[in-house]
Enzyme design. Structure first.
Site, mmCIF file in Angstrom:
data_model
loop_
_atom_site.group_PDB
_atom_site.id
_atom_site.type_symbol
_atom_site.label_atom_id
_atom_site.label_comp_id
_atom_site.label_asym_id
_atom_site.label_seq_id
_atom_site.Cartn_x
_atom_site.Cartn_y
_atom_site.Cartn_z
ATOM 1 N N GLN A 1 -5.027 -0.216 -1.135
ATOM 2 C CA GLN A 1 -4.099 -1.128 -0.434
ATOM 3 C C GLN A 1 -3.069 -1.697 -1.429
ATOM 4 O O GLN A 1 -2.694 -1.003 -2.346
ATOM 5 C CB GLN A 1 -4.873 -2.233 0.299
ATOM 6 N N LYS B 1 -0.510 5.215 -5.617
ATOM 7 C CA LYS B 1 -1.604 4.879 -6.538
ATOM 8 C C LYS B 1 -2.447 6.102 -6.865
ATOM 9 O O LYS B 1 -2.902 6.273 -7.991
ATOM 10 C CB LYS B 1 -2.508 3.795 -5.908
ATOM 11 N N GLY C 1 -5.840 5.905 1.756
ATOM 12 C CA GLY C 1 -5.592 7.341 1.712
ATOM 13 C C GLY C 1 -4.773 7.599 0.466
ATOM 14 O O GLY C 1 -3.615 7.193 0.397
ATOM 15 N N HIS C 2 -5.393 8.186 -0.537
ATOM 16 C CA HIS C 2 -4.722 8.399 -1.820
ATOM 17 C C HIS C 2 -4.456 9.888 -2.017
ATOM 18 O O HIS C 2 -5.394 10.686 -2.056
ATOM 19 C CB HIS C 2 -5.576 7.843 -2.964
ATOM 20 N N GLY D 1 0.815 -1.213 0.000
ATOM 21 C CA GLY D 1 0.000 0.000 0.000
ATOM 22 C C GLY D 1 0.846 1.259 0.000
ATOM 23 O O GLY D 1 2.075 1.196 0.167
ATOM 24 N N ASP D 2 0.204 2.392 -0.253
ATOM 25 C CA ASP D 2 0.861 3.702 -0.250
ATOM 26 C C ASP D 2 1.961 3.824 -1.290
ATOM 27 O O ASP D 2 2.939 4.554 -1.110
ATOM 28 C CB ASP D 2 1.435 4.027 1.145
HETATM 29 P P1 GDP Z 1 -1.413 5.633 -2.272
HETATM 30 O O1 GDP Z 1 -2.146 5.184 -1.056
HETATM 31 O O2 GDP Z 1 -0.820 4.488 -3.024
HETATM 32 O O3 GDP Z 1 -2.239 6.509 -3.163
HETATM 33 O O4 GDP Z 1 -0.186 6.507 -1.750
HETATM 34 P P2 GDP Z 1 -0.237 7.668 -0.629
HETATM 35 O O5 GDP Z 1 -0.878 8.857 -1.218
HETATM 36 O O6 GDP Z 1 -0.774 7.120 0.639
HETATM 37 O O7 GDP Z 1 1.310 7.885 -0.387
HETATM 38 C C1 GDP Z 1 2.176 8.237 -1.423
HETATM 39 C C2 GDP Z 1 2.866 9.559 -1.078
HETATM 40 O O8 GDP Z 1 3.940 9.764 -1.966
HETATM 41 C C3 GDP Z 1 1.971 10.767 -1.239
HETATM 42 O O9 GDP Z 1 2.334 11.720 -0.285
HETATM 43 C C4 GDP Z 1 2.283 11.282 -2.643
HETATM 44 O O10 GDP Z 1 2.071 12.667 -2.800
HETATM 45 C C5 GDP Z 1 3.747 10.942 -2.740
HETATM 46 N N1 GDP Z 1 4.237 10.607 -4.085
HETATM 47 C C6 GDP Z 1 3.623 9.906 -5.071
HETATM 48 N N2 GDP Z 1 4.450 9.751 -6.128
HETATM 49 C C7 GDP Z 1 5.612 10.368 -5.804
HETATM 50 C C8 GDP Z 1 6.868 10.541 -6.464
HETATM 51 O O11 GDP Z 1 7.097 10.061 -7.576
HETATM 52 N N3 GDP Z 1 7.834 11.250 -5.775
HETATM 53 C C9 GDP Z 1 7.629 11.765 -4.539
HETATM 54 N N4 GDP Z 1 8.620 12.415 -3.953
HETATM 55 N N5 GDP Z 1 6.452 11.608 -3.899
HETATM 56 C C10 GDP Z 1 5.477 10.919 -4.512
HETATM 57 P P1 IMO Z 2 -3.794 2.723 0.524
HETATM 58 O O1 IMO Z 2 -4.950 2.503 -0.424
HETATM 59 C C1 IMO Z 2 -1.212 1.093 3.599
HETATM 60 C C2 IMO Z 2 -3.002 -1.763 6.394
HETATM 61 C C3 IMO Z 2 -3.120 -1.339 7.840
HETATM 62 C C4 IMO Z 2 -2.967 -2.695 8.518
HETATM 63 C C5 IMO Z 2 -3.702 -3.629 7.574
HETATM 64 C C6 IMO Z 2 -5.136 -3.944 7.969
HETATM 65 O O2 IMO Z 2 -3.652 4.124 0.975
HETATM 66 O O3 IMO Z 2 -2.546 2.140 -0.036
HETATM 67 P P2 IMO Z 2 -7.380 -2.509 7.867
HETATM 68 O O4 IMO Z 2 -7.754 -1.222 8.511
HETATM 69 O O5 IMO Z 2 -7.478 -2.512 6.384
HETATM 70 O O6 IMO Z 2 -8.110 -3.695 8.454
HETATM 71 O O7 IMO Z 2 -5.822 -2.725 8.253
HETATM 72 O O8 IMO Z 2 -3.686 -3.002 6.303
HETATM 73 N N1 IMO Z 2 -3.614 -0.834 5.402
HETATM 74 C C7 IMO Z 2 -2.918 -0.032 4.610
HETATM 75 N N2 IMO Z 2 -1.589 0.223 4.542
HETATM 76 N N3 IMO Z 2 -2.049 1.687 2.732
HETATM 77 C C8 IMO Z 2 -3.374 1.431 2.771
HETATM 78 O O9 IMO Z 2 -4.231 1.917 1.836
HETATM 79 C C9 IMO Z 2 -3.869 0.568 3.760
HETATM 80 N N4 IMO Z 2 -5.095 0.131 4.093
HETATM 81 C C10 IMO Z 2 -4.922 -0.748 5.095
HETATM 82 O O10 IMO Z 2 -2.120 -0.446 8.195
HETATM 83 O O11 IMO Z 2 -1.610 -3.062 8.522
HETATM 84 MG MG MG Z 3 -2.205 5.584 0.993
#
Ligand code: GDP
Ligand code: IMO
Ligand code: MG
Length: 427
Positions: free
Chosen positions: A223, A16, A40-41, A12-13
């Protein structure tokens, strides 16, 4: 026309949200197919940052149909707050539709999430405490309340009665915690039903209509592969299927309709919550990647655990999702490091393992086998094409692609839309 399923290929994170937003420009429809507000996107448009939890990241463009599919679990209060938040920033949300078959998160789901975690003590999963697991449990147990049940008042009253009684029993007798007042929840959720009614639709029918019109569709996974209920590091997973197959179930389309599957990976690895993480760096380097990459949870604010890129995981993600392309994000975060390490396999009992193990016991004893590669010192955050990247960055990307067994289509070099290098067009 093309259909692209976008999935997280790690924990995750991966970025995306940013990649979805980038691709959404050429999509006609964007749909979330699983998970809930555990996601959290982040999307950065100009100088503005948006954090989306339930609404597809395509909402920031005008005239894209944005759907929340049947596979998603919806917390109505969170959805309404997200809608209000976007509208107050001038974003038009008229194009949002939510599936009548999506399940609803209720207050007792959140309470149970917390109570279950507390009862697990040191074996806790580290969930986001949003009630996700308990809501999917009710869905599987065939006692869940769907959006269609929410808006049919008699149905809601009836189903809620049984659920509140049973959940209160569970909370008081098993977890020794307080329960909920039926009338209060009923009144609260009737209000949500009124507010959400205009968005409710048969989203599977909508997706299939758009498919028939030959338009572009983007499926936005939440995720990641290693949080998948079937393929992840069970039990340290989420309760849905973020892998590509989840898109078919959670959007209501057949597998024959998917053209491409894009796996998003960070140029390193992060994980938030508990569970195994072979390439984790529990040292100053891990701390410095966390700092440079701003690796703190978008939903819960928790610090993310950081580590080297893991080729075993990438190859596993290619296999379990049928990835046709990779998007490698946050390459810029590695700038300035002298040497980079990349995990090519795990050493276990004197043997090299290249397939991601199912056993957590085996995984906990796996030692990553690293290959060292030279880093780069040049600022890459303004690079607009692959050719502009330093030779060492290109070599690093090529090794990622080789280990994973899939070509790279997109490279992220910063948070902004413009900080994106496209190697293969997907739409
Ligand atoms: P998601 O859950 O997969 O959508 O990812 P999140 O938004 O939770 O976390 C990704 C973080 O990395 C966010 O703060 C984005 O703004 C940042 N991000 C995404 N792509 C890039 C990149 O290519 N470079 C940098 N420095 N940050 C990025
Ligand atoms: P995005 O879409 C990162 C993790 C939680 C925990 C496990 C189970 O932003 O990538 P839950 O609340 O789903 O039952 O928690 O999954 N988790 C994530 N980690 N990014 C996420 O979403 C996540 N959604 C759940 O931290 O380990
Ligand atoms: Mg996220």
């Amino acid at each position: 026309m093309s259909t692209v399923v976008l999935v997280g290929a790690q924990w995750g994170d991966e970025g995306k949200g940013k990649v979805t937003d980038y691709l959404a420009e050429k999509a006609d429809l964007v749909i979330r197919y699983q998970g809930g507000n555990n996601a959290g996107h982040t999307v950065v448009v100009g100088d503005e940052e948006f954090k989306l939890h339930l609404i597809p990241s395509g909402i920031l463009y005008e005239n894209k149909l944005c759907l929340i599919g049947n596979g998603v679990v919806i917390d109505p209060a969170v959805l309404l707050e997200e809608l209000r938040g976007l509208e107050s920033r001038g974003i038009n949300t008229d194009n949002l539709r939510i599936s009548n078959r999506a399940h609803v998160i209720l207050p007792y789901h959140r309470a149970l999430d917390q109570a279950e975690e507390e009862s697990k003590g040191s074996k806790k999963i580290g969930t986001t405490n949003r009630g996700i697991g308990p809501a999917y449990m009710d869905k599987s147990a065939r006692v869940g309340i769907r959006i269609i049940d929410l808006i049919e008042e008699n149905q809601l009253a009836d189903m809620l009665k049984t659920n509140v009684t049973n959940k209160n029993n569970l909370l008081s007798k098993i977890y020794n915690s307080s329960g909920f007042d039926y009338d209060k929840i009923l009144e609260e959720f009737k209000e949500y039903a009124k507010a959400l009614k205009k968005y409710v639709a048969d989203t599977s029918a909508l997706v299939n209509d758009v498919l028939e019109e030959g338009k572009n569709i983007l499926f936005e996974g939440a995720q990641g592969t290693l949080l998948d209920l079937d393929h992840g590091t069970y039990p340290y997973v989420t309760s849905s299927n973020p892998t590509a197959a989840g898109a078919c179930l959670g959007a209501g389309i057949g597998p024959t309709k998917i053209d491409k599957v894009l796996g998003v990976v960070k140029a390193y690895t992060t994980r938030v919550g508990e569970g195994p993480f072979p390439t984790e760096l529990i040292d100053e380097l891990g701390e410095s990647i966390r700092k440079n990459g701003h690796e703190y949870g978008t939903t819960t604010g928790r610090p993310r655990r950081c580590g080297w890129f893991d080729g075993v995981i990438a190859r596993y993600a290619v296999r379990t999702n049928g990835l046709t392309y990779l998007a490698v994000t946050k390459l810029d975060v590695l700038t300035g490091l002298d040497k980079l390490k990349i995990c090519t396999g795990y050493q276990y009992n004197g043997e090299i393992i290249r397939d991601f193990p199912a056993s957590l016991q085996v995984l906990s004893k796996c030692e990553p086998v690293y290959e060292e590669m030279p880093g780069w010192q040049e600022d890459i955050s303004q690079a607009q094409s692959y050719d502009e990247l330093p030779a060492t960055a290109k070599a690093y990307l090529e090794r990622i692609s080789e280990l994973a067994g899939a070509p790279i289509a997109i490279i992220g070099v910063g948070v902004k839309r413009t900080q994106t290098i496209v190697v293969h067009e997907l739409f």
